[in-house]
Design an enzyme around this catalytic site. Structure first.
Site, PDB file in Angstrom:
ATOM      1  N   ASP A  30     -22.992  -8.502   3.248  1.00 52.00           N
ATOM      2  CA  ASP A  30     -23.528  -9.508   2.330  1.00 52.00           C
ATOM      3  C   ASP A  30     -24.785  -8.943   1.665  1.00 52.00           C
ATOM      4  O   ASP A  30     -25.821  -8.798   2.296  1.00 52.00           O
ATOM      5  CB  ASP A  30     -23.861 -10.780   3.113  1.00 52.00           C
ATOM      6  CG  ASP A  30     -24.168 -11.971   2.217  1.00 52.00           C
ATOM      7  OD1 ASP A  30     -24.619 -11.753   1.076  1.00 52.00           O
ATOM      8  OD2 ASP A  30     -23.972 -13.113   2.668  1.00 52.00           O
ATOM      9  N   HIS A  61     -20.973 -11.971   0.299  1.00 53.11           N
ATOM     10  CA  HIS A  61     -21.428 -13.349   0.494  1.00 53.11           C
ATOM     11  C   HIS A  61     -20.281 -14.358   0.441  1.00 53.11           C
ATOM     12  O   HIS A  61     -20.320 -15.383   1.110  1.00 53.11           O
ATOM     13  CB  HIS A  61     -22.473 -13.687  -0.575  1.00 53.11           C
ATOM     14  CG  HIS A  61     -23.269 -14.914  -0.284  1.00 53.11           C
ATOM     15  ND1 HIS A  61     -23.949 -15.115   0.907  1.00 53.11           N
ATOM     16  CD2 HIS A  61     -23.503 -16.031  -1.029  1.00 53.11           C
ATOM     17  CE1 HIS A  61     -24.565 -16.286   0.875  1.00 53.11           C
ATOM     18  NE2 HIS A  61     -24.304 -16.865  -0.283  1.00 53.11           N
ATOM     19  N   SER A  82     -24.177 -20.700   2.625  1.00 53.17           N
ATOM     20  CA  SER A  82     -25.360 -20.165   1.947  1.00 53.17           C
ATOM     21  C   SER A  82     -26.542 -21.129   2.140  1.00 53.17           C
ATOM     22  O   SER A  82     -26.947 -21.368   3.279  1.00 53.17           O
ATOM     23  CB  SER A  82     -25.050 -19.911   0.467  1.00 53.17           C
ATOM     24  OG  SER A  82     -26.064 -19.145  -0.138  1.00 53.17           O
TER      25      SER A  82
END
Length: 722
Positions: A667, A699, A592
């Site tokens: 995602d 995600h 991320s």
């Protein structure tokens, strides 16, 4: 005697030689290192007992236990005995009514986004033994009214309540439409960035329901292709990217007695945020948080439930931005509250009397308070956790309403995660250190340990069977006399006369913290597996991370990625000077924000890093949501350079080392678009790289065999390229 000592030495050496090596199956298939927790811990209102779900075969039994002794007192629900139409009701989640005569049971959870899930919901009445289904469909946020007579819930973007006495379901709203109007539930960006999802709240006297109404009709929609069946189908939802329109938010108050709704006055500006609502001790007064779009000006409004009229009772401004959380509590005098603020340069607690305009500092110093644990109104005490001695610790403290008589209640070094128990006579303390798995204890309000509920002795014993490397906290001196906190794992049998490759891990996002005196650090056992294979693992918290004061955290304002990557490159450069580090074999990875950083570091630091792995990275902040991004960057229209000069997408032509790019195609948070655009930039620059995508994964890239597959891919990439 000599023979005995030799025998002991041989036995010790044999024991050491027989220690196991960690495998990916241990981590992701067998769950070898799963810690024990205190399951379903739910203290009851007398502050003396708690409930716990016990599994007995295919039955779930909800029982009451004594807090001090752990002795079983009674059974309140047995799903083998209480059924609905012959169907056993699983206790996936449960909560009691305030009088503890009814239980709200939720099961068959169906995740929506990160914090939201649909459940089949039921009420079990302990006095009658009857079970009532709230709705035939799965619903969101089923919640008792304080008097236990009703349950509010959200279905198909509308807010309802069910009268438990009559069985009648009342529609509070009727205008909800998918991807247009939402009542009582957050839109995507509020749920993700303001970190709540139930967008309604009962007043203390159960007369009023305050709720959010989101008009997201002008928010651009995003399409996620879902690859199932012969033809993919498109999942469509509203996602406001940086600089794009948000939902127009209204706060409504519904009078249950009169069946009448009023709209609270939040001002004429519609391009703003309402990140929280909170009832005061006065059941007719609602506090509304009003935050401007730049997120540097916060007003607390006091709204009248009958008229909707409001007035500002508190204002705070910040030269950078204001973080929103739940660290605010109203006091019973109906004129003051406890809140936290970074006005001093550090996050501290204050008591604000809005009638006398008096601000009283309850804490102070060069450290950050983490959170308010609870307010003991009888003893006039605030309980809170803070990183007072060092940024890497958390301890529990108490202070009175005048900021005096501060006490440390958990003196042990490390991290204490605290759950308050009704009445504030006891606390559940989850205590760990860098090398000690969590120990759950019951403490009284003086800090004394009453008993241990779980010590994770089994996990400690299991870890002893494996050949683990040494992990330690360090302070690294890098750059211009800058000190960064770090943890380091060295391989078993580490020899400082040898040269080792280094894999760096980081997250680096604003206010985050990866380096703490707690167990476990992120991906601890995978990192230990790599250490067993001869790698040093290093994680350093650079500029922008939390619990070192406002200026350290907010230095990255308007330039996300610049100072953070400078620090990680500086750490790698420093590590390369150590005699036991092979400076030609330093890599970095992250997920991320950490993937955004590992990409940036490899491209910017192409003479320092040999390889990088980026999982679900942002490749340009233009592609990310506006609440998060604009908080730190303002809009792309205002800050074009800040967006593009630090975007991996814009520096792809600088790639020299080995690069693995990973993303889930579904995602909903950091869109697969980020990976696609970065891939396109790399192709245009004629750069070779490796990629892996995970169909229909979100995600976190979970579900089925996905995590095992991902970590095998990353392991092989590290072993091959570092």
């Amino acid at each position: 005697m000599r023979y005995s000592w030799l025998a002991l030495i041989c036995i010790a050496q044999l024991s050491f030689a027989q220690k196991k090596q960690i495998t990916l199956e241990d981590i992701w298939v067998k769950n070898t290192f799963r810690p024990k927790v205190v399951p379903g811990f739910n203290a009851m209102s007398d502050g003396k007992v708690y409930t716990q779900i016990d599994k007995e075969g295919d039955r779930q039994v909800l029982r009451v236990y004594d807090l001090k002794t752990g002795k079983q007192e009674r059974t309140v629900f047995d799903n083998g005995e209480h059924t609905l139409e012959g169907k056993q009701l699983s206790l996936d989640d449960y909560s009691f009514s305030k009088d503890e005569k009814k239980i709200l049971i939720r099961n068959e959870g169906q995740p929506v986004y990160r914090r939201s899930a649909l459940y089949r919901s039921y009420v079990y009445d302990m006095s009658t033994g009857k079970v009532l289904q709230i709705d035939t469909a799965k619903v969101l946020h089923a919640t008792f009214s304080p008097d236990g007579s009703k349950v509010a819930f959200v279905s198909a973007n509308n807010l309802y309540y069910k009268d438990l006495k009559t069985g009648e379901t009342v529609a509070v709203t009727t205008d909800g439409v998918v991807n247009k109007v939402i009542n009582g539930n957050c839109d995507w960006v509020y749920e993700e960035e303001f970190e709540f999802t139930r967008a309604f709240d009962w007043s203390p006297d159960s007369r009023y329901l305050a709720f959010y109404r989101f008009d997201e009709s002008q928010v651009p929609q995003y399409i996620l292709p879902m690859y199932t069946g012969l033809y993919p189908y498109n999942y469509v939802y509203k996602y406001p990217k940086a600089g794009e329109p948000n939902s127009v938010v209204q706060i409504k108050v519904y009078d249950v007695k009169d069946a009448r709704t009023v709209t609270a006055n939040v001002g004429t500006e519609t391009d703003q945020y309402i990140p929280r609502i909170k009832w005061t001790k006065d059941a007719s007064k609602l506090c509304i948080f009003r935050l401007n779009r730049l997120q540097n000006n916060l007003d607390l409004l006091l709204a009248d439930a009958t008229s909707g009229n409001s007035s500002v009772i508190y204002n705070e401004q910040n030269p950078y931005y204001i973080d929103i959380d739940d660290n605010l509590a109203f006091l019973p005098d109906n004129r003051s509250l406890v809140l936290h603020s970074e006005r001093s340069g550090y996050n501290h607690l204050y008591r604000w009397d809005w009638k006398s305009k008096r601000l009283t500092a309850l804490t102070g110093g060069n450290y950050d308070v983490e959170q308010i644990v609870g307010i003991d109104e009888k003893r006039n005490l605030v309980f809170y956790t803070a990183a007072e001695k060092t940024p890497v610790e958390r301890k529990l403290y108490s202070v009175n309403f005048e900021g005096k008589n501060r006490r440390t209640l958990t003196p042990e070094e490390g991290t204490h995660g605290i759950t308050p128990i009704e009445g504030f006579n006891y606390f559940l303390d989850r205590h760990s250190t860098l090398t000690m798995p969590s120990v759950y204890t019951l403490r009284d309000n003086k800090g004394k340990v009453v008993r241990t509920l779980e010590d994770n002795a089994a996990l400690k014993g299991k870890m002893w069977e494996y050949d683990l490397g040494n992990i330690s906290l360090r302070q690294l001196e890098v750059g211009d006399n800058k000190t960064l906190n770090a943890w380091v794992i060295t391989p078993p049998n580490f020899n400082d006369q040898k040269k080792y490759p280094v894999l760096m891990f980081q997250y680096s996002g604003p206010g985050s913290q990866e380096v703490g005196d707690r167990f476990p650090v992120r991906d601890f056992f995978w990192h230990q597996m790599l250490a067993e294979k001869g790698y040093i693992i290093v994680c350093a918290d650079g500029t922008g991370t939390g619990f070192r004061g406002q200026e350290f955290k907010k230095k990255t304002y308007l330039q996300l990625g610049k100072y953070e990557s400078d620090d990680q490159i500086a750490v790698a450069t420093y590590l390369g000077t150590l005699p036991y580090v092979d400076k030609s074999r330093i890599g970095i990875w992250g997920w991320s924000y950490g993937g955004f950083m590992s990409s940036t570091c490899l491209f910017k630091g192409n003479d320092v890093f040999k390889m990088a792995i980026a999982v679900a990275p942002v490749s340009n902040w233009r592609y990310y949501d506006n609440i998060y991004t604009e908080r730190y960057m303002r809009t792309p229209q205002e800050n074009e350079k800040g967006y593009d000069e630090n975007a991996p997408e814009k520096m792809a032509d600088r790639l020299k080392g080995k690069f693995l790019l990973v993303h889930g195609t579904a995602d909903d948070n950091v869109h697969f678009q980020n990976a696609v655009m970065l891939t396109d930039a790399l192709i245009k620059a004629n750069k070779e790289f490796d990629g892996e995508y995970y169909p229909n994964r979100h995600h976190g890239i979970t579900g089925g065999n996905a995590r095992f597959h991902l970590y095998k891919k990353m392991t092989d990439f590290v072993l091959t390229n570092l």
